[in-house]
Scaffold this motif. Structure first.
Motif, PDB file in Angstrom:
ATOM      1  N   SER A 186      58.782  45.527  88.621  1.00 31.46           N
ATOM      2  CA  SER A 186      59.536  46.473  87.794  1.00 31.46           C
ATOM      3  C   SER A 186      59.564  47.827  88.500  1.00 31.46           C
ATOM      4  CB  SER A 186      58.901  46.596  86.408  1.00 31.46           C
ATOM      5  OG  SER A 186      57.694  47.325  86.502  1.00 31.46           O
ATOM      6  N   SER A 187      60.165  48.823  87.862  1.00 31.55           N
ATOM      7  CA  SER A 187      60.286  50.132  88.505  1.00 31.55           C
ATOM      8  C   SER A 187      58.912  50.735  88.808  1.00 31.55           C
ATOM      9  CB  SER A 187      61.109  51.086  87.640  1.00 31.55           C
ATOM     10  OG  SER A 187      60.465  51.343  86.410  1.00 31.55           O
ATOM     11  N   ALA A 188      57.898  50.343  88.036  1.00 31.89           N
ATOM     12  CA  ALA A 188      56.539  50.840  88.303  1.00 31.89           C
ATOM     13  C   ALA A 188      56.064  50.372  89.677  1.00 31.89           C
ATOM     14  CB  ALA A 188      55.584  50.359  87.211  1.00 31.89           C
ATOM     15  N   GLY A 189      56.428  49.153  90.058  1.00 30.32           N
ATOM     16  CA  GLY A 189      56.077  48.632  91.376  1.00 30.32           C
ATOM     17  C   GLY A 189      56.913  49.276  92.472  1.00 30.32           C
ATOM     18  N   LEU A 190      58.186  49.536  92.156  1.00 27.40           N
ATOM     19  CA  LEU A 190      59.061  50.203  93.141  1.00 27.40           C
ATOM     20  C   LEU A 190      58.531  51.596  93.471  1.00 27.40           C
ATOM     21  CD1 LEU A 190      62.621  49.271  91.787  1.00 27.40           C
ATOM     22  CD2 LEU A 190      61.369  48.215  93.683  1.00 27.40           C
ATOM     23  N   ARG A 191      57.999  52.251  92.445  1.00 26.82           N
ATOM     24  CA  ARG A 191      57.424  53.594  92.645  1.00 26.82           C
ATOM     25  C   ARG A 191      56.302  53.531  93.674  1.00 26.82           C
ATOM     26  NH1 ARG A 191      56.275  54.771  87.310  1.00 26.82           N
ATOM     27  NH2 ARG A 191      58.411  55.542  87.167  1.00 26.82           N
ATOM     28  N   VAL A 192      55.471  52.503  93.589  1.00 21.91           N
ATOM     29  CA  VAL A 192      54.363  52.335  94.535  1.00 21.91           C
ATOM     30  C   VAL A 192      54.905  52.088  95.946  1.00 21.91           C
ATOM     31  CG1 VAL A 192      52.384  50.893  95.148  1.00 21.91           C
ATOM     32  CG2 VAL A 192      52.810  51.487  92.745  1.00 21.91           C
ATOM     33  N   LEU A 193      55.947  51.261  96.047  1.00 22.19           N
ATOM     34  CA  LEU A 193      56.550  51.011  97.363  1.00 22.19           C
ATOM     35  C   LEU A 193      57.110  52.307  97.945  1.00 22.19           C
ATOM     36  CD1 LEU A 193      58.526  47.643  97.026  1.00 22.19           C
ATOM     37  CD2 LEU A 193      56.432  48.066  98.328  1.00 22.19           C
ATOM     38  N   LEU A 194      57.740  53.118  97.103  1.00 24.04           N
ATOM     39  CA  LEU A 194      58.314  54.382  97.578  1.00 24.04           C
ATOM     40  C   LEU A 194      57.224  55.293  98.160  1.00 24.04           C
ATOM     41  CD1 LEU A 194      60.850  56.195  97.808  1.00 24.04           C
ATOM     42  CD2 LEU A 194      60.304  57.091  95.537  1.00 24.04           C
ATOM     43  N   ILE A 195      56.092  55.352  97.466  1.00 30.78           N
ATOM     44  CA  ILE A 195      54.979  56.171  97.960  1.00 30.78           C
ATOM     45  C   ILE A 195      54.512  55.657  99.321  1.00 30.78           C
ATOM     46  CG2 ILE A 195      52.554  56.792  97.533  1.00 30.78           C
ATOM     47  CD1 ILE A 195      53.315  56.631  94.471  1.00 30.78           C
ATOM     48  N   CYS A 239      59.594  41.563 103.911  1.00 33.12           N
ATOM     49  CA  CYS A 239      60.084  40.281 104.406  1.00 33.12           C
ATOM     50  C   CYS A 239      59.924  39.208 103.342  1.00 33.12           C
ATOM     51  CB  CYS A 239      59.365  39.878 105.690  1.00 33.12           C
ATOM     52  SG  CYS A 239      57.666  39.382 105.433  1.00 33.12           S
ATOM     53  N   SER A 240      60.626  38.089 103.585  1.00 33.07           N
ATOM     54  CA  SER A 240      60.539  36.904 102.712  1.00 33.07           C
ATOM     55  C   SER A 240      60.787  37.250 101.245  1.00 33.07           C
ATOM     56  CB  SER A 240      59.163  36.235 102.851  1.00 33.07           C
ATOM     57  OG  SER A 240      58.766  36.174 104.195  1.00 33.07           O
ATOM     58  N   VAL A 241      61.798  38.065 100.998  1.00 37.41           N
ATOM     59  CA  VAL A 241      62.046  38.546  99.637  1.00 37.41           C
ATOM     60  C   VAL A 241      62.865  37.520  98.848  1.00 37.41           C
ATOM     61  CG1 VAL A 241      63.071  40.405  98.278  1.00 37.41           C
ATOM     62  CG2 VAL A 241      62.043  40.924 100.501  1.00 37.41           C
ATOM     63  N   PRO A 242      62.344  37.021  97.727  1.00 42.07           N
ATOM     64  CA  PRO A 242      63.124  36.078  96.913  1.00 42.07           C
ATOM     65  C   PRO A 242      64.419  36.740  96.411  1.00 42.07           C
ATOM     66  CG  PRO A 242      60.829  36.177  96.160  1.00 42.07           C
ATOM     67  CD  PRO A 242      61.016  37.278  97.151  1.00 42.07           C
ATOM     68  N   ASP A 243      65.441  35.921  96.191  1.00 39.32           N
ATOM     69  CA  ASP A 243      66.766  36.454  95.829  1.00 39.32           C
ATOM     70  C   ASP A 243      66.752  37.388  94.627  1.00 39.32           C
ATOM     71  OD1 ASP A 243      67.883  35.135  97.907  1.00 39.32           O
ATOM     72  OD2 ASP A 243      68.735  33.491  96.727  1.00 39.32           O
ATOM     73  N   HIS A 244      66.013  37.004  93.581  1.00 41.29           N
ATOM     74  CA  HIS A 244      66.057  37.841  92.375  1.00 41.29           C
ATOM     75  C   HIS A 244      65.353  39.175  92.593  1.00 41.29           C
ATOM     76  CE1 HIS A 244      62.225  35.750  91.925  1.00 41.29           C
ATOM     77  NE2 HIS A 244      61.882  36.577  90.960  1.00 41.29           N
ATOM     78  N   ILE A 245      64.346  39.193  93.471  1.00 40.65           N
ATOM     79  CA  ILE A 245      63.676  40.460  93.796  1.00 40.65           C
ATOM     80  C   ILE A 245      64.593  41.305  94.681  1.00 40.65           C
ATOM     81  CG2 ILE A 245      61.659  41.511  94.911  1.00 40.65           C
ATOM     82  CD1 ILE A 245      60.831  39.950  92.465  1.00 40.65           C
ATOM     83  N   ARG A 246      65.319  40.621  95.561  1.00 42.67           N
ATOM     84  CA  ARG A 246      66.246  41.327  96.440  1.00 42.67           C
ATOM     85  C   ARG A 246      67.307  42.067  95.611  1.00 42.67           C
ATOM     86  NH1 ARG A 246      67.787  41.310 102.077  1.00 42.67           N
ATOM     87  NH2 ARG A 246      69.633  42.602 102.055  1.00 42.67           N
ATOM     88  N   GLU A 247      67.734  41.436  94.526  1.00 43.30           N
ATOM     89  CA  GLU A 247      68.732  42.082  93.676  1.00 43.30           C
ATOM     90  C   GLU A 247      68.180  43.384  93.070  1.00 43.30           C
ATOM     91  OE1 GLU A 247      70.634  39.341  91.006  1.00 43.30           O
ATOM     92  OE2 GLU A 247      72.049  40.871  90.325  1.00 43.30           O
ATOM     93  N   VAL A 248      66.911  43.351  92.707  1.00 45.68           N
ATOM     94  CA  VAL A 248      66.267  44.568  92.179  1.00 45.68           C
ATOM     95  C   VAL A 248      66.265  45.660  93.258  1.00 45.68           C
ATOM     96  CG1 VAL A 248      64.098  45.554  91.312  1.00 45.68           C
ATOM     97  CG2 VAL A 248      64.822  43.285  90.550  1.00 45.68           C
ATOM     98  N   LEU A 249      65.963  45.256  94.497  1.00 48.84           N
ATOM     99  CA  LEU A 249      65.930  46.220  95.603  1.00 48.84           C
ATOM    100  C   LEU A 249      67.321  46.789  95.877  1.00 48.84           C
ATOM    101  CD1 LEU A 249      63.649  44.247  98.098  1.00 48.84           C
ATOM    102  CD2 LEU A 249      62.968  46.158  96.629  1.00 48.84           C
ATOM    103  N   GLU A 250      68.334  45.942  95.728  1.00 42.90           N
ATOM    104  CA  GLU A 250      69.706  46.405  95.976  1.00 42.90           C
ATOM    105  C   GLU A 250      70.164  47.361  94.884  1.00 42.90           C
ATOM    106  OE1 GLU A 250      71.942  42.803  96.524  1.00 42.90           O
ATOM    107  OE2 GLU A 250      71.161  42.544  98.555  1.00 42.90           O
ATOM    108  N   VAL A 251      69.962  46.951  93.627  1.00 47.42           N
ATOM    109  CA  VAL A 251      70.422  47.783  92.504  1.00 47.42           C
ATOM    110  C   VAL A 251      69.705  49.145  92.494  1.00 47.42           C
ATOM    111  CG1 VAL A 251      70.481  47.959  89.981  1.00 47.42           C
ATOM    112  CG2 VAL A 251      71.140  45.830  91.090  1.00 47.42           C
ATOM    113  N   SER A 252      68.434  49.138  92.905  1.00 46.33           N
ATOM    114  CA  SER A 252      67.666  50.388  92.878  1.00 46.33           C
ATOM    115  C   SER A 252      67.842  51.216  94.149  1.00 46.33           C
ATOM    116  CB  SER A 252      66.180  50.070  92.670  1.00 46.33           C
ATOM    117  OG  SER A 252      65.720  49.239  93.716  1.00 46.33           O
ATOM    118  N   GLY A 253      68.655  50.710  95.087  1.00 44.22           N
ATOM    119  CA  GLY A 253      68.921  51.458  96.317  1.00 44.22           C
ATOM    120  C   GLY A 253      67.791  51.365  97.332  1.00 44.22           C
ATOM    121  N   PHE A 254      66.811  50.491  97.090  1.00 47.41           N
ATOM    122  CA  PHE A 254      65.676  50.415  98.013  1.00 47.41           C
ATOM    123  C   PHE A 254      66.026  49.764  99.341  1.00 47.41           C
ATOM    124  CE2 PHE A 254      61.393  51.716  96.415  1.00 47.41           C
ATOM    125  CZ  PHE A 254      61.872  52.486  95.394  1.00 47.41           C
ATOM    126  N   VAL A 255      67.114  49.003  99.378  1.00 43.88           N
ATOM    127  CA  VAL A 255      67.504  48.412 100.658  1.00 43.88           C
ATOM    128  C   VAL A 255      67.941  49.501 101.648  1.00 43.88           C
ATOM    129  CG1 VAL A 255      68.097  46.081  99.892  1.00 43.88           C
ATOM    130  CG2 VAL A 255      69.787  47.905  99.666  1.00 43.88           C
TER     131      VAL A 255
END
Lengths: 147, 112
Positions: free
Chosen positions: B54-63, B78-94
């Motif tokens: 969730s966004s709480a985990g994305l916050r940790v990755l950003l740090i 690496c090895s990002v499952p498709d549904h997690i990849r979608e979260v990364l795309e929508v949140s601009g993390f890619v």
């Protein structure tokens, strides 16, 4: 198919997870598509986490947070209610700027951004001291998306 | 959530599995911070076993992205499952981090 699930959510940071895991079991039991289940679960998690974290003052009296889920008429619907301070996340949450660098990015609002992206229809109203968030996801439209 | 890390000089591969949400984002932050504090500037986060973030985990990755950038390296996924990849795309993390098919490719990107 018609089914309802009601979950009382406590004012604790571990409660959103418990609530969405109940939803996950409900979704599995009613054979909702996996992609839809994941996105809806994430949306519920983000909204509940907001409520648990910010809707109530320390030592708030009789905080109530409830989640009602329903599958009927080819759609999944959720009503999230709390009696905390008025807050419309759809309007009041900060809008993240996704073009900024990692150094300049702020993380506030990301959860609501994901929620808006992942749920078909979202609405908010404040009624008699309650925040009411309604989430609607057509099941058929999503199935088409999956293929 | 569980994190298994292997080190090679200033590069590390952290294999993350399970679920990261607001209930355990703090633990995830402590895990990644401990890795970086050991002198790791190039960090690969292997998401092969990650089934939820969730966004709480994305916050940790950003740090962690900021810290490794500052250290002159960076963070790759690496090895990002498709549904997690979608979260990364929508949140601009890619746009904030590179995503590779395998841990070897991610590691090699730092060697260049």
């Amino acid at each position: 198919m018609e089914a309802t699930l009601e979950v009382d959510v406590g004012l604790d940071r571990n409660e959103p997870r418990r609530a969405v895991e109940e939803f996950e079991r409900f979704a599995l039991e009613h054979e909702l598509p996996m992609g839809l289940t994941f996105k809806f679960q994430l949306a519920l998690d983000e909204l509940l986490t907001n409520v648990v974290s910010y809707a109530f003052e320390e030592g708030a009296r009789d905080p109530v947070i409830t989640l009602v889920l329903q599958v009927a008429d080819g759609r999944l619907e959720a009503l999230l209610r709390d009696n905390g301070r008025p807050f419309n996340p759809l309007r009041d949450a900060p809008v993240p700027d996704l073009d900024l660098s990692a150094e300049d990015r702020r993380v506030g609002g990301l959860g609501i951004h994901l929620t808006k992206a992942f749920v078909h229809t979202l609405s908010y109203e404040r009624v008699d001291g309650w925040n009411r968030l309604n989430l609607v996801q057509p099941l058929a439209a999503h199935r088409e998306d999956q293929t | 959530m569980n994190v298994e890390t292997s080190y090679s000089g200033s590069t590390a591969v952290a294999v993350v599995d399970g679920r990261i949400d607001s209930a355990n984002a703090k633990d995830f932050d402590e895990e990644l911070s401990a890795i970086i504090d050991r002198g790791v500037s190039s960090l690969v986060v292997d998401c092969g076993g990650l089934n939820y973030i969730s966004s709480a985990g994305l916050r940790v990755l950003l740090i962690a992205i900021r810290k490794t950038n500052e250290a002159g390296g960076g963070l790759a996924l690496c090895s990002v499952p498709d549904h997690i990849r979608e979260v990364l795309e929508v949140s601009g993390f890619v746009r904030l981090t590179k995503v590779f098919a395998t841990a070897d490719e991610a590691r090699a990107s730092f060697a260049k």
